[in-house]
Write a protein that holds these residues in place. Structure first.
Motif, mmCIF file in Angstrom:
data_model
loop_
_atom_site.group_PDB
_atom_site.id
_atom_site.type_symbol
_atom_site.label_atom_id
_atom_site.label_comp_id
_atom_site.label_asym_id
_atom_site.label_seq_id
_atom_site.Cartn_x
_atom_site.Cartn_y
_atom_site.Cartn_z
ATOM 1 N N GLN A 1 0.843 -1.183 0.000
ATOM 2 C CA GLN A 1 0.000 0.000 0.000
ATOM 3 C C GLN A 1 0.886 1.243 0.000
ATOM 4 O O GLN A 1 2.082 1.179 0.289
ATOM 5 N N GLY A 2 0.265 2.394 -0.312
ATOM 6 C CA GLY A 2 0.963 3.663 -0.204
ATOM 7 C C GLY A 2 2.156 3.775 -1.142
ATOM 8 O O GLY A 2 2.167 3.256 -2.259
ATOM 9 N N GLN A 3 3.203 4.445 -0.652
ATOM 10 C CA GLN A 3 4.383 4.699 -1.474
ATOM 11 C C GLN A 3 5.117 3.414 -1.835
ATOM 12 O O GLN A 3 5.683 3.294 -2.928
ATOM 13 N N THR A 4 5.091 2.437 -0.928
ATOM 14 C CA THR A 4 5.729 1.147 -1.228
ATOM 15 C C THR A 4 5.056 0.492 -2.431
ATOM 16 O O THR A 4 5.720 -0.100 -3.289
ATOM 17 N N ARG A 5 3.742 0.626 -2.506
ATOM 18 C CA ARG A 5 2.996 0.071 -3.641
ATOM 19 C C ARG A 5 3.430 0.737 -4.942
ATOM 20 O O ARG A 5 3.642 0.061 -5.957
#
Length: 325
Positions: A182-186
């Motif tokens: 999720q988020g920036q890692t995604r």
């Protein structure tokens, strides 16, 4: 019967189904999901803006075939690399990938057919030619040996290559669809997978199979018969004909069917059948409307254990675990 629409009417249907939303949330500015107009089908197209790449994920099914009267072709201001995991859309068929860019040759308005027989599961990458990634892609294309060089269309080169999705591409596409973050890692994960797909496409462009040079091109009539054989396999997924029966039904001898099928789809007749069975099973499990036993039977497996083993070999996960995720 196909629904026939002009490009303007088609765009208006999409706009009516997806009215502009208020707000200025940063997440909404980089990711958007559009639903398919109810008149046409059900499902969605998801657009994700990454660094230098617009990623589009298509997951929908049409109620009826759609015939779009497309305007005369113009200049494409970005590279488009696409992967049709399932469904026949815009002249691209199940199991095909493509690369397009540049100024098309002059041609009249085209009739573009999108078919309702298969659910559409598709990944498109639109790559900014001015971004570092686009420049790397342009450099890779420029270094290709003939006949894969861009075709001179007058004012600018026209790149147009259609090929088959390789097992390595399929693995990356599956990982992209099943992104666990999720988020920036995604976003970082999705960017990495898009770059991997670009690299695999360039590798495919640069390595023409040696046997392709020795094969006589198929006639238009023979190619139509090969596609007719493909449709029979799709329509009889749970009980496919034998190779000899399939050849008889499309009025080809079995040798020409085998060789022609390999030319068109890059795999054997029953290699294609297996691939389509697995993709159909994956889509049915993804819908969560059927249990594993029902899915196995619908794609022609009487033995659930054999189906589970085939699915695990194809996607690296058990069908029951896939349906839960």
């Amino acid at each position: 019967m196909a629904i026939t629409l002009s490009a303007t009417d088609y765009d208006e249907l999409w706009q009516a189904a997806n009215p502009p939303q208020g707000g200025s949330d940063r997440e909404n500015s980089t990711e958007m999901r559009k639903i398919v107009p109810p008149r046409l089908g059900q499902g969605y197209v998801q657009q994700i803006q990454l660094r230098g790449i617009d990623l589009c994920l298509f997951d929908y099914q049409l109620h009826e075939d759609v015939c779009l009267i497309a305007a005369a072709a113009d200049v494409s201001d970005s590279y488009e690399v696409g992967f049709n995991l399932s469904g026949n859309r815009s002249g691209k068929r199940t199991g095909e990938n493509f690369l397009e860019w540049g100024t098309r040759p002059v041609e009249p308005p085209r009739r573009q057919l999108d078919y309702a027989n298969d659910p559409v599961l598709k990944v498109d990458l639109h790559i900014d030619p001015d971004h570092e990634i686009g420049q790397l892609l342009a450099h890779g294309i420029a270094n290709l040996s003939p006949p894969s060089q861009p075709v001179d269309a007058g004012s600018a080169p026209w790149v147009n290559d259609i090929n088959v999705i390789t097992p390595a591409m399929r693995l990356v596409l599956e990982q992209l669809w099943r992104c666990p973050f999720q988020g920036q890692t995604r976003r970082i994960f999705l960017e990495a997978k898009c770059l991997e797909l670009v690299a695999l496409k360039l590798e495919q462009l640069s390595t023409e199979p040696p046997q392709a040079k020795d094969l006589r091109p198929l006639s238009a009539d023979d190619r139509d018969r090969i596609y007719a054989a493909q449709k029979i396999l799709i329509d009889q997924l749970d009980n496919p004909p034998t190779l000899l029966e399939l050849a008889r039904r499309v009025n080809l001898n079995d040798y020409k069917l085998k060789v022609g099928f390999k030319q068109v789809f890059g795999t054997t007749v029953f290699g294609y059948l297996h691939q389509h069975r697995m993709e159909t099973a994956r889509h049915l499990l993804h819908s969560r409307r059927f249990n594993v036993k029902e899915v196995a039977q619908s794609v022609g497996y009487a033995n659930q254990s054999r189906f589970a083993a085939a699915f695990r070999k194809q996607f690296g996960v058990n069908p029951k675990a896939y349906s839960r995720s």
